[in-house]
Scaffold this motif. Sequence first.
Motif, PDB file in Angstrom:
ATOM      1  N   VAL A  68      -7.732  -2.971  -8.789  1.00  0.00           N
ATOM      2  CA  VAL A  68      -6.820  -2.775  -7.670  1.00  0.00           C
ATOM      3  C   VAL A  68      -5.407  -2.691  -8.228  1.00  0.00           C
ATOM      4  O   VAL A  68      -4.940  -3.622  -8.880  1.00  0.00           O
ATOM      5  CB  VAL A  68      -6.937  -3.918  -6.630  1.00  0.00           C
ATOM      6  CG1 VAL A  68      -5.921  -3.732  -5.520  1.00  0.00           C
ATOM      7  CG2 VAL A  68      -8.333  -3.965  -6.054  1.00  0.00           C
ATOM      8  N   LEU A  79      -1.596  -2.828  -7.601  1.00  0.00           N
ATOM      9  CA  LEU A  79      -0.652  -3.400  -6.635  1.00  0.00           C
ATOM     10  C   LEU A  79       0.749  -2.949  -7.032  1.00  0.00           C
ATOM     11  O   LEU A  79       1.180  -3.211  -8.150  1.00  0.00           O
ATOM     12  CB  LEU A  79      -0.731  -4.929  -6.649  1.00  0.00           C
ATOM     13  CG  LEU A  79      -2.088  -5.539  -6.334  1.00  0.00           C
ATOM     14  CD1 LEU A  79      -2.113  -6.999  -6.725  1.00  0.00           C
ATOM     15  CD2 LEU A  79      -2.410  -5.383  -4.884  1.00  0.00           C
ATOM     16  N   ALA A  92      -2.952  -0.712   2.310  1.00  0.00           N
ATOM     17  CA  ALA A  92      -4.095  -1.185   1.534  1.00  0.00           C
ATOM     18  C   ALA A  92      -5.374  -0.970   2.325  1.00  0.00           C
ATOM     19  O   ALA A  92      -5.352  -0.875   3.551  1.00  0.00           O
ATOM     20  CB  ALA A  92      -3.937  -2.670   1.213  1.00  0.00           C
ATOM     21  N   ALA A 133      -8.639  -5.532   0.372  1.00  0.00           N
ATOM     22  CA  ALA A 133      -7.352  -5.886  -0.232  1.00  0.00           C
ATOM     23  C   ALA A 133      -6.333  -6.254   0.840  1.00  0.00           C
ATOM     24  O   ALA A 133      -5.512  -7.149   0.662  1.00  0.00           O
ATOM     25  CB  ALA A 133      -6.829  -4.733  -1.085  1.00  0.00           C
ATOM     26  N   THR A 171      -1.108  -0.343  -2.344  1.00  0.00           N
ATOM     27  CA  THR A 171      -2.235  -0.619  -3.231  1.00  0.00           C
ATOM     28  C   THR A 171      -3.132   0.604  -3.337  1.00  0.00           C
ATOM     29  O   THR A 171      -3.126   1.482  -2.472  1.00  0.00           O
ATOM     30  CB  THR A 171      -3.102  -1.787  -2.729  1.00  0.00           C
ATOM     31  OG1 THR A 171      -3.772  -1.378  -1.540  1.00  0.00           O
ATOM     32  CG2 THR A 171      -2.290  -3.020  -2.467  1.00  0.00           C
ATOM     33  N   SER A 223      -7.259   1.113  -4.592  1.00  0.00           N
ATOM     34  CA  SER A 223      -8.483   0.554  -5.149  1.00  0.00           C
ATOM     35  C   SER A 223      -9.097   1.582  -6.089  1.00  0.00           C
ATOM     36  O   SER A 223      -9.334   2.723  -5.707  1.00  0.00           O
ATOM     37  CB  SER A 223      -9.457   0.220  -4.019  1.00  0.00           C
ATOM     38  OG  SER A 223     -10.649  -0.288  -4.546  1.00  0.00           O
ATOM     39  N   THR A 246      -8.126  -8.074  -6.390  1.00  0.00           N
ATOM     40  CA  THR A 246      -6.822  -8.269  -5.750  1.00  0.00           C
ATOM     41  C   THR A 246      -6.314  -9.674  -6.031  1.00  0.00           C
ATOM     42  O   THR A 246      -5.147  -9.880  -6.362  1.00  0.00           O
ATOM     43  CB  THR A 246      -6.932  -8.050  -4.222  1.00  0.00           C
ATOM     44  OG1 THR A 246      -7.522  -6.776  -3.972  1.00  0.00           O
ATOM     45  CG2 THR A 246      -5.572  -8.111  -3.566  1.00  0.00           C
TER      46      THR A 246
END
Length: 170
Positions: A98, A100, A111, A115, A129, A131, A144
């Motif tokens: 993930v 961020l 997100a 998350a 974010t 994934s 996360t």
Amino acid sequence: MKKEKIDPNSLGELQSKVVTIKRVTKVVKGGRNFRFTALVVVGDGNGHIGFGLGKAMEIPEAIRKGEEAAKKDMIAVARNDVDSIPHDIVGKFGSAQVLLKSAAEGTGVIAGGPARAVLELCGIRNVRTKSLGSNNKNNVVAATFEGLRGIKTPEEVAQIRGKSVAEIIG
């Protein structure tokens, strides 16, 4: 650098969010046994977060066990003045990753479902974010969480490098 665990009793009101509930079947000689697993995220909305997996014969009991497991594994997360993260980071767990990214005031939480649950309960209001890799909900939540665990404040980085905060920030 390992972050120290938080005592959930010292925090204020804790909120919990059920990310997913799965029905698991075990086939035995006499038929099928059904159980439930619940992935639960617990946070105070002020920089403290935890997650846990509960397993039981009934859904409410699985959720309760998940909340207990989440309270045992809570961490504190560094946030900046606009309720975002201080720097970009990639959290990894298993084959899930993930990304961020810190964001400006007013961006909101951009997100996906798993998350988003972690970030909202943590009190982070502005973050982007993405994934990457696996989309398994358990692993995305754990990735996360690992990303948030790895965040360092400018003060921590300055202390590690033996410099002042002004030199680090530039």
